[in-house]
Every structure is written in C-alpha cells, then in structure tokens.
Design an enzyme around this catalytic site. Structure first.
Site, mmCIF file in Angstrom:
data_model
loop_
_atom_site.group_PDB
_atom_site.id
_atom_site.type_symbol
_atom_site.label_atom_id
_atom_site.label_comp_id
_atom_site.label_asym_id
_atom_site.label_seq_id
_atom_site.Cartn_x
_atom_site.Cartn_y
_atom_site.Cartn_z
ATOM 1 N N LYS A 16 40.547 56.207 4.523
ATOM 2 C CA LYS A 16 41.527 56.101 3.437
ATOM 3 C C LYS A 16 42.819 55.447 3.921
ATOM 4 O O LYS A 16 43.387 54.592 3.244
ATOM 5 C CB LYS A 16 41.837 57.504 2.874
ATOM 6 C CG LYS A 16 40.631 58.209 2.283
ATOM 7 C CD LYS A 16 40.965 59.625 1.832
ATOM 8 C CE LYS A 16 41.312 60.560 2.959
ATOM 9 N NZ LYS A 16 40.199 60.897 3.851
ATOM 10 N N GLY A 40 44.425 63.296 8.974
ATOM 11 C CA GLY A 40 44.711 62.367 10.067
ATOM 12 C C GLY A 40 44.240 61.008 9.611
ATOM 13 O O GLY A 40 43.049 60.787 9.463
ATOM 14 N N GLN A 224 41.801 64.304 2.796
ATOM 15 C CA GLN A 224 40.486 64.938 2.818
ATOM 16 C C GLN A 224 39.517 64.159 1.903
ATOM 17 O O GLN A 224 39.741 62.987 1.660
ATOM 18 C CB GLN A 224 40.568 66.435 2.424
ATOM 19 C CG GLN A 224 41.281 67.310 3.441
ATOM 20 C CD GLN A 224 42.797 67.264 3.355
ATOM 21 O OE1 GLN A 224 43.368 67.404 2.295
ATOM 22 N NE2 GLN A 224 43.457 67.057 4.475
HETATM 23 P P1 GDP Z 1 41.006 58.798 6.848
HETATM 24 O O1 GDP Z 1 41.325 60.205 7.215
HETATM 25 O O2 GDP Z 1 40.162 58.708 5.627
HETATM 26 O O3 GDP Z 1 42.217 57.909 6.789
HETATM 27 O O4 GDP Z 1 40.081 58.238 8.032
HETATM 28 P P2 GDP Z 1 40.350 58.420 9.617
HETATM 29 O O5 GDP Z 1 41.432 57.524 10.021
HETATM 30 O O6 GDP Z 1 40.463 59.867 9.952
HETATM 31 O O7 GDP Z 1 38.936 57.987 10.175
HETATM 32 C C1 GDP Z 1 38.425 56.740 9.961
HETATM 33 C C2 GDP Z 1 38.184 56.096 11.331
HETATM 34 O O8 GDP Z 1 37.480 54.904 11.158
HETATM 35 C C3 GDP Z 1 39.475 55.700 12.043
HETATM 36 O O9 GDP Z 1 39.273 55.797 13.421
HETATM 37 C C4 GDP Z 1 39.679 54.249 11.615
HETATM 38 O O10 GDP Z 1 40.433 53.504 12.549
HETATM 39 C C5 GDP Z 1 38.255 53.789 11.601
HETATM 40 N N1 GDP Z 1 37.912 52.726 10.660
HETATM 41 C C6 GDP Z 1 38.249 52.567 9.365
HETATM 42 N N2 GDP Z 1 37.572 51.536 8.818
HETATM 43 C C7 GDP Z 1 36.794 51.045 9.816
HETATM 44 C C8 GDP Z 1 35.812 50.007 9.886
HETATM 45 O O11 GDP Z 1 35.503 49.338 8.906
HETATM 46 N N3 GDP Z 1 35.197 49.823 11.086
HETATM 47 C C9 GDP Z 1 35.497 50.537 12.194
HETATM 48 N N4 GDP Z 1 34.882 50.264 13.333
HETATM 49 N N5 GDP Z 1 36.391 51.531 12.153
HETATM 50 C C10 GDP Z 1 37.013 51.782 10.974
HETATM 51 P P1 IMO Z 2 41.587 63.400 6.212
HETATM 52 O O1 IMO Z 2 42.719 63.270 5.229
HETATM 53 C C1 IMO Z 2 38.124 65.603 7.561
HETATM 54 C C2 IMO Z 2 38.201 69.951 7.107
HETATM 55 C C3 IMO Z 2 38.238 70.811 8.351
HETATM 56 C C4 IMO Z 2 37.463 72.020 7.849
HETATM 57 C C5 IMO Z 2 37.942 72.142 6.408
HETATM 58 C C6 IMO Z 2 39.070 73.114 6.198
HETATM 59 O O2 IMO Z 2 41.911 62.873 7.562
HETATM 60 O O3 IMO Z 2 40.322 62.865 5.635
HETATM 61 P P2 IMO Z 2 41.670 73.047 6.736
HETATM 62 O O4 IMO Z 2 42.402 72.881 8.031
HETATM 63 O O5 IMO Z 2 42.014 72.030 5.715
HETATM 64 O O6 IMO Z 2 41.783 74.435 6.196
HETATM 65 O O7 IMO Z 2 40.115 72.857 7.122
HETATM 66 O O8 IMO Z 2 38.360 70.851 6.030
HETATM 67 N N1 IMO Z 2 39.284 68.940 6.994
HETATM 68 C C7 IMO Z 2 39.094 67.627 7.157
HETATM 69 N N2 IMO Z 2 37.982 66.932 7.512
HETATM 70 N N3 IMO Z 2 39.255 64.944 7.257
HETATM 71 C C8 IMO Z 2 40.361 65.618 6.872
HETATM 72 O O9 IMO Z 2 41.455 64.992 6.425
HETATM 73 C C9 IMO Z 2 40.318 67.024 6.854
HETATM 74 N N4 IMO Z 2 41.215 67.986 6.552
HETATM 75 C C10 IMO Z 2 40.558 69.148 6.628
HETATM 76 O O10 IMO Z 2 37.607 70.180 9.439
HETATM 77 O O11 IMO Z 2 36.096 71.725 7.823
HETATM 78 MG MG MG Z 3 41.110 61.506 8.824
#
Ligand code: GDP
Ligand code: IMO
Ligand code: MG
Length: 423
Positions: A16, A40, A224
């Site tokens: 996202k 995160g 999430q």
């Molecule tokens: P979010 O929480 O939905 O913002 O997603 P996160 O950042 O936690 O996890 C997504 C992961 O995938 C991160 O490490 C990004 O840098 C990575 N990412 C996102 N889009 C791509 C993609 O198209 N390819 C690769 N290799 N990594 C990606």
């Molecule tokens: P983003 O925004 C993935 C998961 C935790 C656990 C459950 C409850 O980066 O996509 P909490 O601490 O919210 O009470 O945990 O939800 N969880 C996530 N999993 N991405 C997240 O955020 C999450 N935020 C919480 O691992 O299973």
């Molecule tokens: Mg994340």
C-alpha cells in the site's frame, strides 16, 4: 477532483505504501484514518528506503499535506521518533505538511503491556499481534475511557486523567503478574512528546472539509488489510480497527458520497504475518521467497507466511470494499516459476465455497481448489510499460483482475517508485 480510498485486499503488507507514494504525485492530501504503528509501509525512492508507521506515505513528497485522522490510535512517543527519523533522512516534516486530529486516541505504555500480557496468557491461541498496544487502545476508545489528543494538549488535564488510568491499569497488570507502569515516568515522557506534537494537532475534519470545497484531491491510505478488519476479517485473528473502505469515512470525517473510487491493493500471491487461518499457505513457496530475502515484516521483522493468490478471499474483499480497480504488486516475486497456482474456490467438506466462511474454524478446515497458469520465467523488474511484460505475465494479471471482479490499473514489478506500470 477525485478522492480515492486505497485498501489492502488481503492480510496486510500488500504494498500500500509504495502505491500511495506513487499516486501522491497527482494528489494534494494523503489521509490515514485507522490503525496505529502496527502498520509498516515501505517505500523506496532513488535507492533510499523509508518505513512509515503512523505518518502517511505521502510525506515523501514535500508539497503534499498529510493527515493523521481521528480514527488512528497514536503513540505520541513513537510518532515523535518517526518524525525525527524522517528528518534525519532529510524529509521535511512541519506543520505545513503534517496534521494530527485532536480526536485521535492515544496509545499509552499500559496498552502495550496489556497487549503483551494478553498474548502470553493466550499461549498457543495467541493472535500474534505487533505488541504495539493497538487492541487495548481501541478497547479503551470503545469503553469511553481513552485519552485523546485534545486531552493531551492540556497538560494539567492530561496528567490528571493519566493518573486515574494508570491506577486502574496497574491493578489489571498486577492481576496478570506483570510489572506496573510508573505514572511519573510516563507522564514526563509523554509531556515531552506532547510539546513536540503540539504544532501538528488540530481539527482535521474542518481542514478536510475546506479542502474538499476547494477541489483538492485526496488519497486515503489504508493500513492493514481486509481480512484483518475487526468486523469482516478472520476474527479473532484480526486487528482492532475497520481496515475496509468504510473506515476511511469514519476515521477521517469525510462523508461516503465524497469518495469517488476504491482501489484495492494486492500482491500477486498472498502473505500473512501473525496467527490465524490462511488456506493457500505453502511452505515451499514461503521458503523460496524468504530465500530471495523477501517477505520479512516491516514492523516486527517477522518472516511473513506466504501462499498462492487466493481469489476467494479477494472476491470477498472486492464485495466488502466496493473495489473499482486493482493494483497488483510483487509480480516479480513469481518470475522464476514454471507453473503458478491460483485458488478459485474452497472445499469445505462436500460443499464448494465461492466466498470465505465467516467462522475462522470453518476457514481453517477449507481446502483450496486451484487452477494452474503457466509462468513466464523471465525477469520483469525492468518492465516500464504493459507491453514490456511477458505474455504469460499479462495473462496472469488479467486472470487476477477477472477473478477479483475489478479492473487492473496498476502492476508493480519492484519496490522502487519507478518500477510501476500504469495501464
Ligand atoms: P504495506 O504495509 O502494504 O505498505 O506493505 P509493506 O511495505 O509492509 O510490504 C510490502 C513489501 O513489498 C515492501 O518490502 C515493499 O518494498 C515491497 N514491494 C512493494 N511492491 C513491490 C514489487 O512490486 N516488487 C517487489 N520486489 N517488492 C515490492
Ligand atoms: P500494514 O499496514 C500485516 C497483524 C498482526 C496480527 C494482527 C493483530 O503494514 O499492512 P495488532 O498489533 O494490530 O493487534 O495485530 O494483525 N497486523 C498486520 N499484518 N500488516 C500490517 O499492517 C499489520 N498490522 C497488524 O501481525 O496478526
Ligand atoms: Mg506493512
């Protein structure tokens, strides 16, 4: 003018942050409306990595306004630290580009300790939370005993309310056999953070309303994902907020009929962190992605569980969120495979299911039914436009869109801002 709600269509970490950062180029305001620093969001720009937890990913573009809405639970010490970290990375964070709602609830140290204690007590039935105190903070909000930013901005009132809350929560912590918190220490650390945050705090509803009137374009950054939603997710293995599209309205004070589009973000496969049912989970596939150094959590560093694309789940996400179009990320994660599975249905006993069952115990019993698509076995990370993608990759993406009952508008082939294909 067009206002977009961006939601995670799976179990979080769909990418996202990366998509928000990309879309912010043409937007004016980015709003977070739920969750806390359990999120995160990783964004990579020009080789530099930024991980956002509470601050909207729009902050990386200095001329855009970022709003932390009323529906977010804010840990003031964590957000103050995040601001310092971004500034150290030369990102501008001032009251000109960040606002925090005065109605947002605070996460306090006793929330984190209670989160931890409840998880310990649950033993093997634990949720696998991020231990950021999210559940207990939203619990206090619903029980009408929470402290809000507005309280926080009045030091005397805050200290008085905090003293009462510490007293009650210490009694609960004692019952768990845990160490109590020190009012004096918490009060001092929070008042210090409060001074730092004061310039950012205001009535964000009025700000957003005026911005709407002025024709500004807004992006609502979901945290999430759909199946972590407190109402629609795999309860109790969920987070404590409405992660689905409706949460953007209640968590920001922007009315539903002001929203124009819902964009669902999903990986080209599925991941989940923490416990709970995950029908398409596959150990071999997880090992492959982890072996590539991928799929480790941005908040807790935990290895994410990985599995095949689950179209049953995404079909339901499309329904709940009213998804108009989809952004598929991490296509490049599948580059090496000869064959790729997609789950189209579940079998629960003799029944065939098109949507996930509501009860997590039933979902645990569901057996995925797969179709198989041919892989492309060609690197995709340098593709800049649709026609650069191998034919089999195009066919795979179109299949995901068809099964999601939404239009494919973005495909992502790498973590960098410029590894994004717009259709
Ligand atoms: P979010 O929480 O939905 O913002 O997603 P996160 O950042 O936690 O996890 C997504 C992961 O995938 C991160 O490490 C990004 O840098 C990575 N990412 C996102 N889009 C791509 C993609 O198209 N390819 C690769 N290799 N990594 C990606
Ligand atoms: P983003 O925004 C993935 C998961 C935790 C656990 C459950 C409850 O980066 O996509 P909490 O601490 O919210 O009470 O945990 O939800 N969880 C996530 N999993 N991405 C997240 O955020 C999450 N935020 C919480 O691992 O299973
Ligand atoms: Mg994340």
């Amino acid at each position: 003018m067009s206002n977009t709600i961006l939601v995670g269509a799976q179990w979080g970490d769909e990418g996202k942050g990366k998509i928000i950062d990309f879309l912010t180029e043409t937007a004016d305001i980015v709003v977070r409306s739920q969750g806390g620093n359990n999120a995160g969001h990783t964004v990579i720009v020009g080789g530099t990595k930024y991980v956002l937890h509470l601050i909207p990913s729009g902050i990386l573009r200095s001329k855009k306004m970022c709003v932390i809405g009323n529906g977010v639970v804010v840990d003031p010490v964590a957000v103050a630290k995040e601001i310092d970290g971004l500034r150290a990375q030369k990102i501008k964070v001032t009251k000109e580009n960040l606002m925090i709602s005065d109605c947002a609830h605070l996460v306090l140290p006793y929330h984190r300790l209670l989160d931890e204690q409840r998880e310990l007590k649950k033993g093997k039935n634990k949720i696998g939370t991020t231990k950021r105190g999210i559940g207990p903070a939203y619990g206090d909000k619903a029980a009408r005993v929470g402290l809000r930013m507005a309280d926080f901005m009045q030091p005397e009132l805050f200290s008085e309310k905090l003293a009462a809350r510490v007293k009650e929560n210490n009694a609960v912590l004692k019952a768990f056999g845990a160490k109590p918190v020190s009012f004096k220490e918490v009060n001092a650390a929070y008042l210090e953070a409060g001074k730092k945050l004061a310039p950012f705090v205001s009535n964000t509803v009025v700000y957003l309303h005026n911005a709407l009137k002025a024709g500004k374009e807004m992006l609502f950054e979901g945290a999430q994902g759909t199946f972590l939603d407190i109402d629609h997710g795999t309860y109790p293995y969920v987070t404590s907020s409405n992660t689905t599209a409706g949460g953007a309205c209640t968590g920001s004070g922007v009315a539903p009929h002001r929203m124009d589009r819902v964009l669902g973000v999903m990986k080209a496969y599925t991941t989940r962190v923490g416990e709970g049912p995950f029908p398409t989970e596959n150990e071999e596939f997880s090992d492959m992605l982890h072996g590539m150094g991928r799929e480790f959590g941005a908040t807790t560093g935990r290895a994410r569980r990985c599995g095949w694309f689950d179209a049953v789940a995404v079909r339901y996400a499309s329904m709940i969120n009213g998804i108009d179009d989809i952004a598929v990320t991490n296509l490049d994660g599948l580059d090496s495979l000869a064959k790729i599975k997609i789950c189209t249905h579940y079998k629960l006993g003799r029944k065939t299911l098109e949507v996930p069952p509501s009860d997590f115990r039933d979902l645990t019993e569901c057996k995925p039914v797969y179709i198989e698509m041919p892989g492309w076995q060609t690197p995709t990370h340098e593709a800049k436009k649709w026609s650069d993608l191998p034919k089999n990759a195009q066919a795979y993406l179109q299949k995901l869109a068809e099964l999601s009952e939404a239009k494919l508008t973005i495909a992502s082939v790498g973590p960098n801002r410029d590894q994004t294909i717009v259709l």
